[in-house]
Design a protein around this motif. Structure first.
Motif, short mmCIF file in Angstrom:
data_model
loop_
_atom_site.label_atom_id
_atom_site.label_comp_id
_atom_site.label_asym_id
_atom_site.label_seq_id
_atom_site.Cartn_x
_atom_site.Cartn_y
_atom_site.Cartn_z
N LEU A 1 0.83 -1.20 0.00
CA LEU A 1 0.00 0.00 0.00
C LEU A 1 0.87 1.25 0.00
O LEU A 1 2.04 1.20 0.38
CB LEU A 1 -0.94 -0.02 1.21
N PRO A 2 0.34 2.40 -0.43
CA PRO A 2 1.14 3.62 -0.57
C PRO A 2 1.86 4.00 0.73
O PRO A 2 1.26 4.00 1.81
CB PRO A 2 0.11 4.68 -0.97
N SER A 3 3.14 4.34 0.60
CA SER A 3 3.98 4.68 1.75
C SER A 3 5.01 5.72 1.33
O SER A 3 5.21 5.97 0.14
CB SER A 3 4.68 3.43 2.29
N THR A 4 5.67 6.32 2.32
CA THR A 4 6.58 7.43 2.07
C THR A 4 7.98 7.12 2.58
O THR A 4 8.14 6.62 3.70
CB THR A 4 6.08 8.71 2.79
N ALA A 5 9.00 7.42 1.76
CA ALA A 5 10.40 7.43 2.19
C ALA A 5 10.87 8.87 2.10
O ALA A 5 10.95 9.43 1.00
CB ALA A 5 11.25 6.52 1.30
N TRP A 6 11.17 9.48 3.24
CA TRP A 6 11.44 10.92 3.32
C TRP A 6 12.80 11.13 3.99
O TRP A 6 13.09 10.51 5.02
CB TRP A 6 10.33 11.58 4.13
N LEU A 7 13.63 11.98 3.38
CA LEU A 7 14.96 12.26 3.91
C LEU A 7 15.21 13.76 3.91
O LEU A 7 15.01 14.43 2.89
CB LEU A 7 16.03 11.55 3.06
N ALA A 8 15.60 14.31 5.06
CA ALA A 8 16.03 15.70 5.15
C ALA A 8 17.55 15.72 5.09
O ALA A 8 18.22 15.06 5.90
CB ALA A 8 15.52 16.34 6.44
N TYR A 9 18.09 16.50 4.17
CA TYR A 9 19.52 16.40 3.82
C TYR A 9 20.10 17.79 3.68
O TYR A 9 19.49 18.67 3.06
CB TYR A 9 19.61 15.61 2.50
N GLY A 10 21.27 18.03 4.27
CA GLY A 10 21.86 19.36 4.19
C GLY A 10 23.37 19.31 4.18
O GLY A 10 24.00 18.24 4.24
N LEU A 11 23.96 20.49 4.12
CA LEU A 11 25.40 20.63 4.04
C LEU A 11 26.10 19.97 5.22
O LEU A 11 27.12 19.29 5.07
CB LEU A 11 25.75 22.13 3.99
N ALA A 12 25.55 20.16 6.44
CA ALA A 12 26.21 19.61 7.62
C ALA A 12 26.30 18.08 7.53
O ALA A 12 27.26 17.49 8.04
CB ALA A 12 25.44 20.02 8.88
N ASP A 13 25.33 17.44 6.88
CA ASP A 13 25.37 15.98 6.71
C ASP A 13 26.58 15.57 5.89
O ASP A 13 27.27 14.59 6.22
CB ASP A 13 24.10 15.50 6.01
N VAL A 14 26.83 16.30 4.81
CA VAL A 14 27.95 15.94 3.94
C VAL A 14 29.28 16.14 4.67
O VAL A 14 30.16 15.28 4.64
CB VAL A 14 27.92 16.78 2.65
N VAL A 15 29.39 17.28 5.35
CA VAL A 15 30.62 17.56 6.11
C VAL A 15 30.84 16.48 7.16
O VAL A 15 31.95 15.95 7.32
CB VAL A 15 30.55 18.95 6.75
N GLN A 16 29.78 16.14 7.88
CA GLN A 16 29.89 15.15 8.95
C GLN A 16 30.32 13.79 8.41
O GLN A 16 31.22 13.14 8.98
CB GLN A 16 28.55 15.03 9.67
N GLN A 17 29.70 13.35 7.31
CA GLN A 17 30.04 12.04 6.76
C GLN A 17 31.46 12.01 6.20
O GLN A 17 32.20 11.04 6.38
CB GLN A 17 29.03 11.63 5.68
N ARG A 18 31.86 13.08 5.52
CA ARG A 18 33.23 13.15 5.02
C ARG A 18 34.23 13.11 6.18
O ARG A 18 35.28 12.46 6.11
CB ARG A 18 33.44 14.43 4.21
N LYS A 19 33.89 13.82 7.26
CA LYS A 19 34.77 13.87 8.44
C LYS A 19 34.86 12.50 9.09
O LYS A 19 35.94 12.07 9.51
CB LYS A 19 34.22 14.92 9.41
N LEU A 20 33.72 11.79 9.19
CA LEU A 20 33.72 10.46 9.79
C LEU A 20 34.61 9.50 9.00
O LEU A 20 35.31 8.67 9.57
CB LEU A 20 32.29 9.91 9.86
#
Length: 643
Positions: free
Chosen positions: A349-368
């Motif tokens: 049945l209909p469902s949602t996959a939702w992601l909030a994504y921003g600059l801090a996420d990229v910096v954090q993942q690169r740093k990790l």
């Protein structure tokens, strides 16, 4: 397919599970295993993987042994099978010695159809000797991607499972996973000694899931808006006043999962939702095991609960009516994202996959990645996974097409059910903007011997007269003030996309910006940089409660659906079982649409097998009768196996 294996399998499908036809490659997989062959199955969550070993276990002589990493879920899996009249049990550390002996006696006596074991259990000599005394119909290795050492759910105990073929060479094996690239599939086959097995790769497409990735802007408020406007969580929910009574179950919003990267973020987000009247629970590895188990049980057994969790939660969750999966932090890989979002809409049945994504996420993942343990090859592998995830976030093309391409599959046309299809973003030539950012980073390094994070670079571009700018003499740089053509949020979007494209990276614990080898191509004007403008999205109007499930039912059908949910909740509470074990939403929806007046008509609804018809049939017909019979019955549905 041969008649010998097809007819008994179809009989079990109809009689036990209540479905009239197999879906996709289910029939071919079942035929292979019933005939004694090995199989490696890649099938998306909700595609019916479990039927691929449950039906052969019921058709073949002996007991099907299911190797599963999910001790906490074995009880619910066994309960779901028992509700269908299947003789199932598990052996794990949660059993008392008396309970364990009873299961062992039933196994040896041939009184079990299915037995669930954790992989670590197979390291025990006593368990191996016990299986030697039993008749084994098949071995099913669930969540087989856990054998991949490059994967996000690696379990060392899975590396030992090749011994199954060595010890029981005549017993067929079936390994199953919901997500794997071609490389991961080859690793699974190699490590489990399944290179001679027949491979079945279903489409990874989940057309009932709407994929949306939004720019992060006060993410907690964005999450609240999502739950309130699209998933039925009213501003003044039951959580403010304690738990909802089951008779009021129709007032709750949808069940869903919210993923956060850290334990602290999980606790904070769950508390925020509760404070706003939403029934929410935390789940992370730092909680006591008893609390995790209790929260998981409530999520599985109550309607409308929102679980806020780290990725430690969810693998193998059988709850079919999860209507949304939300991410407040960027997943580390496309495989992880696909696996996590796949927990939504298992009932189709209909469902949602939702992601909030921003600059801090990229910096954090690169740093990790920069500061992670492991050698250069390990960090390079992490970087490749992240790059693929960032490409999915930044694409201007159909997200579903990009997601499927990662797994080596294609989509003939745009899906029309993701945000880039319904509100296409604009692509623009960001080369000059990129050169301004890269030049600022370059001049800080060359002229000042310095490196800074995003905030200082943006201040320099905007020509801001801050104390930090004056202290470090950044107003003396030739790039000072050259970026007044864009606003601060736009510059942050530019930096985010440069990081995503590998034209910038971050170093050190403070996440300072540094150039990459590819930066020189842009500075030398030998490479164009294409970027995306986020489209202006209209505010979504609030939807009616349960619109996703009952949107095309007439008013009387929607009312009957809610009455059936309320009956189901009471029945499940009385049994102490999850509501979906009684009936799933899709089956209740089928009843509401066809309004059966007899047991024979009810038996034709998808998901109503013999055992459930006998147990619940009269009660369901009473609910239908109580809601009136003003709508004509619809007996024309084609019934398929959900699994």
């Amino acid at each position: 397919m041969t008649t010998q294996t097809t007819s008994p399998a179809l009989d079990v499908l109809r009689r036990v599970f209540g479905y009239d036809a197999f879906r996709g490659e289910q029939a071919a997989i079942i035929d292979t295993v019933v005939g004694g062959g090995d199989a490696l199955v890649l099938m998306p969550t909700g595609g019916g993987k479990s039927l691929c070993y449950q039906i052969p276990a019921l058709v073949r002589e002996g007991t099907g042994v299911v190797v599963s990493p999910l001790i906490a879920l074995m009880q619910d899996q066994v309960d779901a099978l028992a509700a269908l009249g299947v003789r199932a049990a598990f052996l794990n550390s949660t059993l008392t010695s008396d309970e364990r002996r009873a299961v062992e006696r039933a196994l040896v006596a041939g009184e079990l159809d299915l037995l669930y074991l954790a992989p670590e259990g197979l390291r025990s000599r006593a368990t191996l000797d016990l299986l030697d005394r039993a008749t084994i119909a098949l071995f099913a290795i669930d969540e087989a991607h856990c054998v991949s050492q490059w994967g996000h759910d690696f379990r060392p105990d899975y590396l030992e499972l090749s011994m199954l073929h060595e010890r029981w060479p005549a017993v067929p094996r079936i390994a199953l996973t919901a997500t794997a690239t071609a490389a991961t599939r080859a690793e699974i086959a190699h490590r489990l000694d399944l290179e001679g097995a027949r491979h079945f790769v279903s489409s990874f497409d989940r057309p009932n899931i709407t994929y949306r990735i939004v720019p992060k802007d006060r993410p907690e408020k964005q999450l609240l808006d999502l739950l309130r406007t699209e998933h039925g969580h009213a501003e003044h929910g039951h959580a403010e006043h304690g738990h909802a009574d089951h008779k009021d179950v129709g007032g709750r919003g949808d069940a869903g999962i919210v993923y956060c990267l850290s334990r602290a973020s999980v606790e904070k987000t769950a508390a925020m939702l509760v404070a706003n009247g939403i029934e929410a629970l935390p789940y992370h590895a730092g909680l006591p095991a008893s609390v995790r188990a209790a929260n998981q049980a409530r999520f599985l057994r109550e309607d409308g609960v929102v679980m806020v969790a780290t990725i430690a939660f969810g693998m193998g969750i059988d709850k079919p009516d999860v209507r949304f999966v939300a991410h407040l932090d960027l997943p580390k890989s496309v495989e992880g994202y696909y696996q996590e979002t796949g927990r939504a809409g298992r009932d189709g049945l209909p469902s949602t996959a939702w992601l909030a994504y921003g600059l801090a996420d990229v910096v954090q993942q690169r740093k990790l990645i920069e500061t992670s343990d492991g050698d250069a090859a390990h960090r390079r592998n992490l970087g490749m996974h992240l790059n693929a995830m960032l490409a999915l976030c930044e694409t201007v093309e159909c997200r579903r097409a990009q997601l499927l391409a990662y797994f080596g599959q294609t989509l003939a046309e745009r899906c029309g059910n993701c945000d880039t299809c319904t509100a296409p973003p604009e692509a623009w030539d960001g080369t000059i903007a990129a050169q301004k950012v890269l030049s600022t980073v370059l001049r800080l390094a060359r002229e000042k011997g310095q490196s800074f994070g995003v905030g200082q670079v943006v201040d320099i571009l905007l020509g801001r007269d801050t104390e930090k700018v004056r202290r470090f003499g950044h107003h003396e740089l030739s790039v000072f003030g050259v970026g007044t053509d864009l606003a601060e949020p736009e510059w942050r979007a530019v930096v985010r996309q440069l990081l995503a494209q590998g034209l910038l990276t971050v170093e050190g614990v403070h996440g300072t910006l540094v150039l990459t080898e590819a930066s020189g191509e842009v500075l030398a004007r030998r490479r164009e940089v294409r970027m995306r403008h986020e489209p202006v999205r209209p505010v979504r109007a609030a939807k009616a409660r349960k619109a996703a499930v009952a949107e095309d039912l007439p008013a009387a059908g929607a009312a009957l659906f809610e009455a059936l949910r309320a009956w189901r909740a009471g029945e499940a509470k009385a049994q102490g079982k999850p509501a979906y074990i009684v009936f799933g939403d899709a089956t209740l929806r089928g009843i509401a649409a066809s309004r059966p007046g007899t047991l024979e008509a009810l038996a034709r609804v998808s998901g109503v097998g013999e055992n459930k018809l006998e147990r619940y049939g009269e009660a369901v017909l009473a609910v239908v009768a109580d809601q009136g019979t003003d709508a004509p019955p619809d007996d024309g549905d084609v019934l398929f196996a959900d699994g």
